[in-house]
Design a protein around this motif. Structure first.
Motif, PDB file in Angstrom:
ATOM      1  N   ARG A  18    -129.230  43.883-139.749  1.00 48.53           N
ATOM      2  CA  ARG A  18    -130.648  43.956-140.642  1.00 48.53           C
ATOM      3  C   ARG A  18    -131.660  44.608-139.420  1.00 48.53           C
ATOM      4  O   ARG A  18    -131.851  44.206-138.549  1.00 48.53           O
ATOM      5  CB  ARG A  18    -131.045  42.752-141.018  1.00 48.53           C
ATOM      6  CG  ARG A  18    -132.290  43.018-141.930  1.00 48.53           C
ATOM      7  CD  ARG A  18    -133.059  41.952-142.582  1.00 48.53           C
ATOM      8  NE  ARG A  18    -134.022  42.214-143.694  1.00 48.53           N
ATOM      9  CZ  ARG A  18    -134.786  41.539-144.353  1.00 48.53           C
ATOM     10  NH1 ARG A  18    -134.565  40.071-144.208  1.00 48.53           N
ATOM     11  NH2 ARG A  18    -135.678  41.925-145.376  1.00 48.53           N
ATOM     12  N   ARG A  20    -135.353  45.519-138.662  1.00 50.55           N
ATOM     13  CA  ARG A  20    -136.870  45.036-139.134  1.00 50.55           C
ATOM     14  C   ARG A  20    -137.649  46.447-139.180  1.00 50.55           C
ATOM     15  O   ARG A  20    -137.351  47.473-138.449  1.00 50.55           O
ATOM     16  CB  ARG A  20    -137.204  43.919-138.527  1.00 50.55           C
ATOM     17  CG  ARG A  20    -137.879  44.306-137.035  1.00 50.55           C
ATOM     18  CD  ARG A  20    -139.254  43.229-136.902  1.00 50.55           C
ATOM     19  NE  ARG A  20    -139.678  43.378-135.391  1.00 50.55           N
ATOM     20  CZ  ARG A  20    -140.504  44.254-135.045  1.00 50.55           C
ATOM     21  NH1 ARG A  20    -140.939  45.193-135.658  1.00 50.55           N
ATOM     22  NH2 ARG A  20    -140.770  44.194-133.760  1.00 50.55           N
ATOM     23  N   PRO A  21    -138.602  46.467-140.112  1.00 47.32           N
ATOM     24  CA  PRO A  21    -139.611  47.581-139.920  1.00 47.32           C
ATOM     25  C   PRO A  21    -140.437  47.756-139.014  1.00 47.32           C
ATOM     26  O   PRO A  21    -140.664  46.634-138.306  1.00 47.32           O
ATOM     27  CB  PRO A  21    -140.540  47.440-141.489  1.00 47.32           C
ATOM     28  CG  PRO A  21    -140.313  46.023-141.650  1.00 47.32           C
ATOM     29  CD  PRO A  21    -139.013  45.425-141.062  1.00 47.32           C
ATOM     30  N   LEU A  23    -143.862  47.480-137.442  1.00 47.39           N
ATOM     31  CA  LEU A  23    -145.018  46.661-137.732  1.00 47.39           C
ATOM     32  C   LEU A  23    -146.470  47.356-137.163  1.00 47.39           C
ATOM     33  O   LEU A  23    -146.198  47.819-136.191  1.00 47.39           O
ATOM     34  CB  LEU A  23    -145.110  45.128-137.421  1.00 47.39           C
ATOM     35  CG  LEU A  23    -143.937  44.439-138.026  1.00 47.39           C
ATOM     36  CD1 LEU A  23    -143.665  43.181-137.040  1.00 47.39           C
ATOM     37  CD2 LEU A  23    -143.765  44.211-139.351  1.00 47.39           C
ATOM     38  N   GLN A 121    -132.865  39.193-130.831  1.00 45.94           N
ATOM     39  CA  GLN A 121    -134.050  38.974-129.835  1.00 45.94           C
ATOM     40  C   GLN A 121    -135.146  38.216-130.669  1.00 45.94           C
ATOM     41  O   GLN A 121    -135.263  38.350-131.832  1.00 45.94           O
ATOM     42  CB  GLN A 121    -134.135  40.240-128.863  1.00 45.94           C
ATOM     43  CG  GLN A 121    -135.151  41.112-129.778  1.00 45.94           C
ATOM     44  CD  GLN A 121    -135.445  42.166-128.870  1.00 45.94           C
ATOM     45  OE1 GLN A 121    -134.714  43.454-129.401  1.00 45.94           O
ATOM     46  NE2 GLN A 121    -136.341  42.222-127.849  1.00 45.94           N
ATOM     47  N   THR A 122    -135.919  37.511-129.797  1.00 41.37           N
ATOM     48  CA  THR A 122    -137.299  37.090-130.527  1.00 41.37           C
ATOM     49  C   THR A 122    -137.926  38.371-130.817  1.00 41.37           C
ATOM     50  O   THR A 122    -138.271  39.153-130.288  1.00 41.37           O
ATOM     51  CB  THR A 122    -138.059  36.186-129.265  1.00 41.37           C
ATOM     52  OG1 THR A 122    -137.267  35.267-128.918  1.00 41.37           O
ATOM     53  CG2 THR A 122    -139.468  35.859-129.934  1.00 41.37           C
ATOM     54  N   GLY A 123    -138.506  38.128-132.270  1.00 41.07           N
ATOM     55  CA  GLY A 123    -139.371  39.107-132.891  1.00 41.07           C
ATOM     56  C   GLY A 123    -138.552  40.206-133.681  1.00 41.07           C
ATOM     57  O   GLY A 123    -138.997  41.278-133.983  1.00 41.07           O
ATOM     58  N   SER A 124    -137.119  39.961-133.876  1.00 40.60           N
ATOM     59  CA  SER A 124    -136.390  40.948-134.561  1.00 40.60           C
ATOM     60  C   SER A 124    -136.188  40.654-135.861  1.00 40.60           C
ATOM     61  O   SER A 124    -135.472  41.404-136.670  1.00 40.60           O
ATOM     62  CB  SER A 124    -134.947  40.993-133.973  1.00 40.60           C
ATOM     63  OG  SER A 124    -134.401  39.443-134.040  1.00 40.60           O
ATOM     64  N   LYS A 126    -135.298  37.151-137.431  1.00 39.60           N
ATOM     65  CA  LYS A 126    -134.499  36.312-137.772  1.00 39.60           C
ATOM     66  C   LYS A 126    -135.181  35.193-138.660  1.00 39.60           C
ATOM     67  O   LYS A 126    -134.686  34.756-139.685  1.00 39.60           O
ATOM     68  CB  LYS A 126    -134.065  35.284-136.664  1.00 39.60           C
ATOM     69  CG  LYS A 126    -133.076  36.115-135.583  1.00 39.60           C
ATOM     70  CD  LYS A 126    -132.454  35.260-134.257  1.00 39.60           C
ATOM     71  CE  LYS A 126    -133.729  34.609-133.432  1.00 39.60           C
ATOM     72  NZ  LYS A 126    -134.752  35.736-132.868  1.00 39.60           N
ATOM     73  N   THR A 127    -136.509  34.660-138.374  1.00 34.98           N
ATOM     74  CA  THR A 127    -136.952  33.737-139.070  1.00 34.98           C
ATOM     75  C   THR A 127    -137.409  34.121-140.332  1.00 34.98           C
ATOM     76  O   THR A 127    -137.516  33.645-141.586  1.00 34.98           O
ATOM     77  CB  THR A 127    -138.178  32.880-138.357  1.00 34.98           C
ATOM     78  OG1 THR A 127    -137.581  32.469-137.170  1.00 34.98           O
ATOM     79  CG2 THR A 127    -138.971  31.944-139.154  1.00 34.98           C
ATOM     80  N   HIS A 128    -137.958  35.604-140.537  1.00 33.63           N
ATOM     81  CA  HIS A 128    -138.564  36.228-141.645  1.00 33.63           C
ATOM     82  C   HIS A 128    -137.237  36.231-142.520  1.00 33.63           C
ATOM     83  O   HIS A 128    -137.257  35.893-143.615  1.00 33.63           O
ATOM     84  CB  HIS A 128    -138.879  37.463-141.254  1.00 33.63           C
ATOM     85  CG  HIS A 128    -139.411  38.354-142.710  1.00 33.63           C
ATOM     86  ND1 HIS A 128    -140.662  38.282-142.912  1.00 33.63           N
ATOM     87  CD2 HIS A 128    -138.707  39.136-143.171  1.00 33.63           C
ATOM     88  CE1 HIS A 128    -140.756  39.118-144.049  1.00 33.63           C
ATOM     89  NE2 HIS A 128    -139.444  39.596-144.465  1.00 33.63           N
TER      90      HIS A 128
HETATM   91  P1  ADP Z   1    -137.784  36.297-134.943  1.00 36.28           P
HETATM   92  O1  ADP Z   1    -137.473  35.051-135.718  1.00 36.28           O
HETATM   93  O2  ADP Z   1    -136.298  36.798-134.576  1.00 36.28           O
HETATM   94  O3  ADP Z   1    -138.347  35.955-133.640  1.00 36.28           O
HETATM   95  P2  ADP Z   1    -139.864  36.882-136.770  1.00 36.28           P
HETATM   96  O4  ADP Z   1    -138.989  36.564-138.206  1.00 36.28           O
HETATM   97  O5  ADP Z   1    -140.816  36.040-136.546  1.00 36.28           O
HETATM   98  O6  ADP Z   1    -138.477  37.198-135.735  1.00 36.28           O
HETATM   99  O7  ADP Z   1    -140.221  38.497-136.973  1.00 36.28           O
HETATM  100  C1  ADP Z   1    -141.289  38.899-136.064  1.00 36.28           C
HETATM  101  C2  ADP Z   1    -142.358  39.682-136.969  1.00 36.28           C
HETATM  102  O8  ADP Z   1    -141.936  40.665-137.715  1.00 36.28           O
HETATM  103  C3  ADP Z   1    -143.075  38.531-137.889  1.00 36.28           C
HETATM  104  O9  ADP Z   1    -144.275  38.983-137.580  1.00 36.28           O
HETATM  105  C4  ADP Z   1    -142.399  38.860-139.155  1.00 36.28           C
HETATM  106  O10 ADP Z   1    -143.140  38.502-140.249  1.00 36.28           O
HETATM  107  C5  ADP Z   1    -142.157  40.487-139.066  1.00 36.28           C
HETATM  108  N1  ADP Z   1    -141.192  40.898-139.763  1.00 36.28           N
HETATM  109  C6  ADP Z   1    -139.515  40.825-139.717  1.00 36.28           C
HETATM  110  N2  ADP Z   1    -138.842  41.195-140.394  1.00 36.28           N
HETATM  111  C7  ADP Z   1    -139.604  41.702-141.223  1.00 36.28           C
HETATM  112  C8  ADP Z   1    -139.312  42.353-142.565  1.00 36.28           C
HETATM  113  N3  ADP Z   1    -138.114  42.729-142.913  1.00 36.28           N
HETATM  114  N4  ADP Z   1    -140.602  42.869-143.231  1.00 36.28           N
HETATM  115  C9  ADP Z   1    -141.609  42.579-142.715  1.00 36.28           C
HETATM  116  N5  ADP Z   1    -142.040  42.118-141.802  1.00 36.28           N
HETATM  117  C10 ADP Z   1    -140.787  41.654-140.983  1.00 36.28           C
END
Ligand code: ADP
Ligand code: MG
Length: 373
Positions: A18, A20-21, A23, A121-124, A126-128
């Motif tokens: 996946r 991510r977009p 931001l 990696q952090t910020g990719s 995962k939690t989203h």
């Molecule tokens: P991780 O858990 O891998 O460190 P996060 O899930 O916290 O990463 O995502 C990092 C940032 O990107 C957050 O602000 C999150 O809301 C945003 N983000 C991640 N994936 C998406 C998505 N598919 N659509 C919109 N925002 C996203």
């Protein structure tokens, strides 16, 4: 030919990528503050992918790496090809992603052990992907609440056939190779600074002869209404926040394991079923330099590196049908031993960033995925 063989061998393990977009905050980042026209080019033109293959066909991805020669010589371009069971481009919605895992979620209700991981990696993202944002809408809800809702609805539909299900949720983190309860009423998570054992309870992993895994002293919440999962995610976030005072990147330095236990009994036929669905938000996979770190930080780094590589080894051994699977080499794989291999089903999301500045880490994540795929 070789590829087909690999496909057959890997059986119940699938890998989805996946992306991510980009931001708004990425563009304001000092690391990527290029002139805007240039920025778009730089940020989007280094991942090419084919995400519209017919069902059953693998999705292809190519990472384009361009290195400018410092001395004004010619730039070199390297192409790194990868393939996945599925690729989700930046515009993919949470709903579209869930659609591709809903079969797997159904398997847990049918009595299979299932693991869904988010690696990256952090910020990719995962939690989203797993939990969704702090204040989710119908559209942005993550995989955990969607899975709970689907299971709840599917269980309701089976009532007519005599089935009743009890759905229980547990949520723990593995930090520095020890387990902490994320659903404790008052936070018992040890702080990063406390190297000696504090009042925090010790949780032990026990594998019962029945094939069931139990973690001692862990809060268990009965999910008798799907919306209750949102309270669990909130409580976990609060517990993490309390513990984060000395280490604000805590959530990216620990693995979070959300476990749903699904116990079904059929009053008409006396059949029973016991399924488990584990949704795991892994610690950030960024290569953590060990040099320069000392004390707690070094210990943390070593724990993350070790457990992620152990996870790779375990999945690799399962996919290759090795006679020995090294589950005992990390807390994470030991905890999940009964949900990895055997008749279980495993899915790994490899979450990647679209930023050129993250290209090296993206390459590492894609390579890890290739190893387990
Ligand atoms: P991780 O858990 O891998 O460190 P996060 O899930 O916290 O990463 O995502 C990092 C940032 O990107 C957050 O602000 C999150 O809301 C945003 N983000 C991640 N994936 C998406 C998505 N598919 N659509 C919109 N925002 C996203
Ligand atoms: Mg996260």
């Amino acid at each position: 030919k070789l590829h087909n063989t690999i496909q057959e061998l890997k059986g119940n393990i699938r890998v989805f990528c996946r992306i991510r977009p980009v931001l708004p905050s990425d563009l304001g980042d000092p690391g990527t503050s290029l002139p805007s026209a240039h920025a778009t080019d730089d940020l989007t033109h280094h991942i090419n992918y084919l995400d519209n293959q017919p069902p059953g066909q693998r999705h292809e991805l190519e990472l384009i790496q361009t290195t400018d020669s410092a001395s004004g010589g010619k730039a070199t371009t390297k192409q790194h090809p990868f393939s996945f069971d599925r690729i989700f481009p930046p515009a993919s919605s949470q709903g579209a992603v869930f659609e591709e895992i809903s079969q797997l979620v159904q398997s847990a209700l049918d009595g299979y052990p299932v693991c869904i991981f988010a690696y990256g990696q952090t910020g990719s993202g995962k939690t989203h992907t797993m939990e969704g944002p702090d204040h989710p809408s119908e559209a942005t809800m993550g995989m955990i609440p969607r899975a709970v809702r689907q299971i709840y609805e599917a269980a309701e539909a089976l009532r007519d056939k005599g089935w009743t299900y009890v759905m229980e949720g547990q949520f723990l983190e593995i930090y520095n190779e020890s387990l902490n309860d994320l659903l404790a009423e008052s936070s018992t998570l040890p702080n990063a600074g406390s190297t000696t054992t504090t009042a925090a309870r010790k949780h032990e992993i026990k594998h019962l002869p029945t094939g069931k895994t139990v973690v001692t002293d862990l809060t268990t919440v009965v999910l008798d209404a799907p919306h209750k999962v949102h309270h669990l995610l909130k409580r976990a976030a609060q517990n993490r926040a309390v513990a984060a005072t000395q280490c604000n990147e805590r959530s990216s330095r620990s693995h979070s394991v959300f476990t749903l236990r699904l116990n079904g009994r059929n009053a008409l036929t006396d059949e029973t079923s016991e399924g488990v669905l584990n949704l795991i938000d892994l610690a950030g996979s960024e290569r953590l330099a060990q040099s320069g770190s000392t004390g707690d930080r070094l210990r943390e780094t070593q724990a993350i590196n070790k457990s992620l590589s152990c996870l790779g080894d375990v999945i690799y051994a399962i996919a290759n049908r090795d006679s020995h699977v090294p589950y005992r080499n990390s807390k994470l794989t030991f905890l999940l031993q009964n949900s990895l291999g055997g008749n279980s089903k495993t899915l790994m999301f490899v979450n990647v960033s679209p930023l050129a500045s993250n290209l090296q880490e993206t390459l590492c994540s894609l390579r890890f995925a290739t190893k387990v795929n």
